[in-house]
Design a protein around this motif. Structure first.
Motif, PDB file in Angstrom:
ATOM      1  N   PRO A  20       0.828  -1.209   0.000  1.00 13.94           N
ATOM      2  CA  PRO A  20       0.000   0.000   0.000  1.00 13.94           C
ATOM      3  C   PRO A  20       0.857   1.251   0.000  1.00 13.94           C
ATOM      4  O   PRO A  20       1.996   1.231   0.472  1.00 13.94           O
ATOM      5  CB  PRO A  20      -0.803  -0.127   1.293  1.00 13.94           C
ATOM      6  N   LEU A  21       0.308   2.332  -0.506  1.00 11.46           N
ATOM      7  CA  LEU A  21       1.032   3.600  -0.479  1.00 11.46           C
ATOM      8  C   LEU A  21       0.065   4.758  -0.582  1.00 11.46           C
ATOM      9  O   LEU A  21      -1.111   4.589  -0.953  1.00 11.46           O
ATOM     10  CB  LEU A  21       2.059   3.686  -1.603  1.00 11.46           C
ATOM     11  N   THR A  22       0.582   5.930  -0.290  1.00 14.09           N
ATOM     12  CA  THR A  22      -0.170   7.181  -0.384  1.00 14.09           C
ATOM     13  C   THR A  22       0.448   8.037  -1.480  1.00 14.09           C
ATOM     14  O   THR A  22       1.681   8.077  -1.630  1.00 14.09           O
ATOM     15  CB  THR A  22      -0.132   7.935   0.953  1.00 14.09           C
ATOM     16  N   LEU A  23      -0.397   8.739  -2.224  1.00 16.07           N
ATOM     17  CA  LEU A  23       0.072   9.657  -3.250  1.00 16.07           C
ATOM     18  C   LEU A  23      -0.557  11.022  -3.024  1.00 16.07           C
ATOM     19  O   LEU A  23      -1.787  11.152  -2.982  1.00 16.07           O
ATOM     20  CB  LEU A  23      -0.296   9.149  -4.648  1.00 16.07           C
ATOM     21  N   LEU A  24       0.291  12.033  -2.878  1.00 13.88           N
ATOM     22  CA  LEU A  24      -0.182  13.408  -2.739  1.00 13.88           C
ATOM     23  C   LEU A  24       0.011  14.123  -4.073  1.00 13.88           C
ATOM     24  O   LEU A  24       1.141  14.277  -4.532  1.00 13.88           O
ATOM     25  CB  LEU A  24       0.604  14.146  -1.657  1.00 13.88           C
ATOM     26  N   GLY A  25      -1.086  14.546  -4.690  1.00 18.21           N
ATOM     27  CA  GLY A  25      -0.999  15.283  -5.940  1.00 18.21           C
ATOM     28  C   GLY A  25      -1.526  14.495  -7.117  1.00 18.21           C
ATOM     29  O   GLY A  25      -1.036  13.400  -7.410  1.00 18.21           O
ATOM     30  N   LEU A  26      -2.536  15.058  -7.779  1.00 18.73           N
ATOM     31  CA  LEU A  26      -3.172  14.371  -8.910  1.00 18.73           C
ATOM     32  C   LEU A  26      -3.234  15.261 -10.142  1.00 18.73           C
ATOM     33  O   LEU A  26      -4.260  15.379 -10.801  1.00 18.73           O
ATOM     34  CB  LEU A  26      -4.579  13.893  -8.523  1.00 18.73           C
ATOM     35  N   GLY A  27      -2.098  15.894 -10.450  1.00 21.86           N
ATOM     36  CA  GLY A  27      -1.984  16.558 -11.737  1.00 21.86           C
ATOM     37  C   GLY A  27      -1.834  15.497 -12.812  1.00 21.86           C
ATOM     38  O   GLY A  27      -2.108  14.311 -12.582  1.00 21.86           O
ATOM     39  N   ALA A  28      -1.385  15.887 -13.986  1.00 20.45           N
ATOM     40  CA  ALA A  28      -1.261  14.926 -15.082  1.00 20.45           C
ATOM     41  C   ALA A  28      -0.312  13.787 -14.717  1.00 20.45           C
ATOM     42  O   ALA A  28      -0.620  12.605 -14.939  1.00 20.45           O
ATOM     43  CB  ALA A  28      -0.786  15.639 -16.344  1.00 20.45           C
ATOM     44  N   MET A  29       0.852  14.118 -14.129  1.00 21.43           N
ATOM     45  CA  MET A  29       1.803  13.065 -13.771  1.00 21.43           C
ATOM     46  C   MET A  29       1.308  12.252 -12.593  1.00 21.43           C
ATOM     47  O   MET A  29       1.396  11.012 -12.591  1.00 21.43           O
ATOM     48  CB  MET A  29       3.167  13.683 -13.454  1.00 21.43           C
TER      49      MET A  29
END
Length: 308
Positions: A20-29
């Motif tokens: 599992p992981l967390t991702l901060l930021g949902l721009g194009a990349m």
């Protein structure tokens, strides 16, 4: 400088139990990265300032956090892919980083990366900086050749290597947190130099009855052929001898400069993209008559570093 332990791009087979992981930021990349991790079965928690961007990912099974701090709390591995360094600072400001593994994929300078590493580790986390050598459509498409430079905690890299390699190949370039950004900007700087030369070439022919589409494959094949000089330049820099195996000497190349400048003048094209480099070549040749112009262009590197 620490020894690189992963000097080739790492392509890691999917694990039986994707982490599992967390991702901060949902721009194009960020969105592309999220899609790749979800496609590989990784439980994913996401956060974005504009919450609507998370909706398509939620439909694919991602958990959506209301705040960055909540997203950070959800998983040990936290990947940051925001707009800029100020956004990173703001997002992490209220989060508890104790025991977290923070991977920052925001393009920055080497100095900024080192400062970020110091601040994050002071808050109880391990830190890895990343430089993405890809555009969003390449992410999750191994045959497109995407990869990411990583630097900082080697332990973090090795522990999460399979997860990090899911969207793009992973290349570890050293324990110095600034090295990923340094490699990233070095490659991109060379790219922009090439783009400058290509722009000048098209400008030269644009006023004539030359189809740029016909020139394009000639430019591509010529530039590809010239990349063979890169390894030779590296070897000369290490050896400290810029005259070994030289085919086109500095003196010969400087002698040809007027032809390039006159051609541009005849075609009504500015030389502003070429003149700085030509001036460095001429300075290098004039700096030491004893060299007799027998070296190649490697000495320009010394001039840029304030030497020679």
């Amino acid at each position: 400088m620490t020894e690189n332990t992963a000097d080739t791009v790492s392509e890691i087979p999917p694990t039986a139990h994707p982490a599992p992981l967390t991702l901060l930021g949902l721009g194009a990349m960020g969105t592309a990265l999220a899609g790749a991790w979800l496609a590989e079965g990784h439980p994913l928690t996401v956060w974005n300032r504009t919450a609507a961007r998370a909706e398509p990912l939620a439909a694919r099974g991602a958990g959506v956090a209301a705040t960055a701090a909540e997203a950070v709390a959800a998983n040990r591995l936290v990947v940051v892919c925001l707009l800029d360094d100020a956004s990173v600072e703001e997002a992490l400001d209220g989060a508890d980083l104790t025991g977290k593994d923070v991977v920052n994929l925001v393009t920055s300078t080497p100095g900024t990366a080192r400062d970020r590493a110091a601040r994050v580790t002071a808050r109880g986390a391990r830190y890895l900086d990343g430089g993405i050598m890809a555009v969003p459509p390449m992410i999750g498409v191994p045959q497109a050749g995407p990869y990411v430079f990583y630097s900082g905690s080697q332990e973090l890299f090795e522990e999460h290597r399979a997860t990090l390699a899911a969207p793009a190949g992973a290349r570890y370039v050293g324990a110095d947190a600034g090295f990923a950004a340094l490699h990233d900007v070095a490659l991109l700087s060379a790219m922009y130099g090439m783009f400058g030369g290509v722009a000048h070439a098209f400008a030269l022919v644009s006023g004539e009855s030359v189809d740029p589409r016909a020139l394009a494959p000639l430019l591509s094949s010529w530039l590809t052929a010239m990349t063979g000089s890169i390894a030779a330049t590296a070897g000369r820099l290490v050896a400290g001898d810029y005259t070994g195996g030289v085919v086109s000497t500095l003196a010969m190349q400087v002698a040809g400069v007027p032809t390039f400048l006159r051609t541009a003048e005849e075609q009504g094209v500015s030389t502003e993209l070429l003149t700085p480099y030509f001036e460095l070549m001429q300075r290098r040749l004039a700096a030491d008559p004893d060299r007799n112009g027998a070296e190649d262009l490697t000495g320009v590197v010394d001039l840029l570093r304030g030497r020679g």
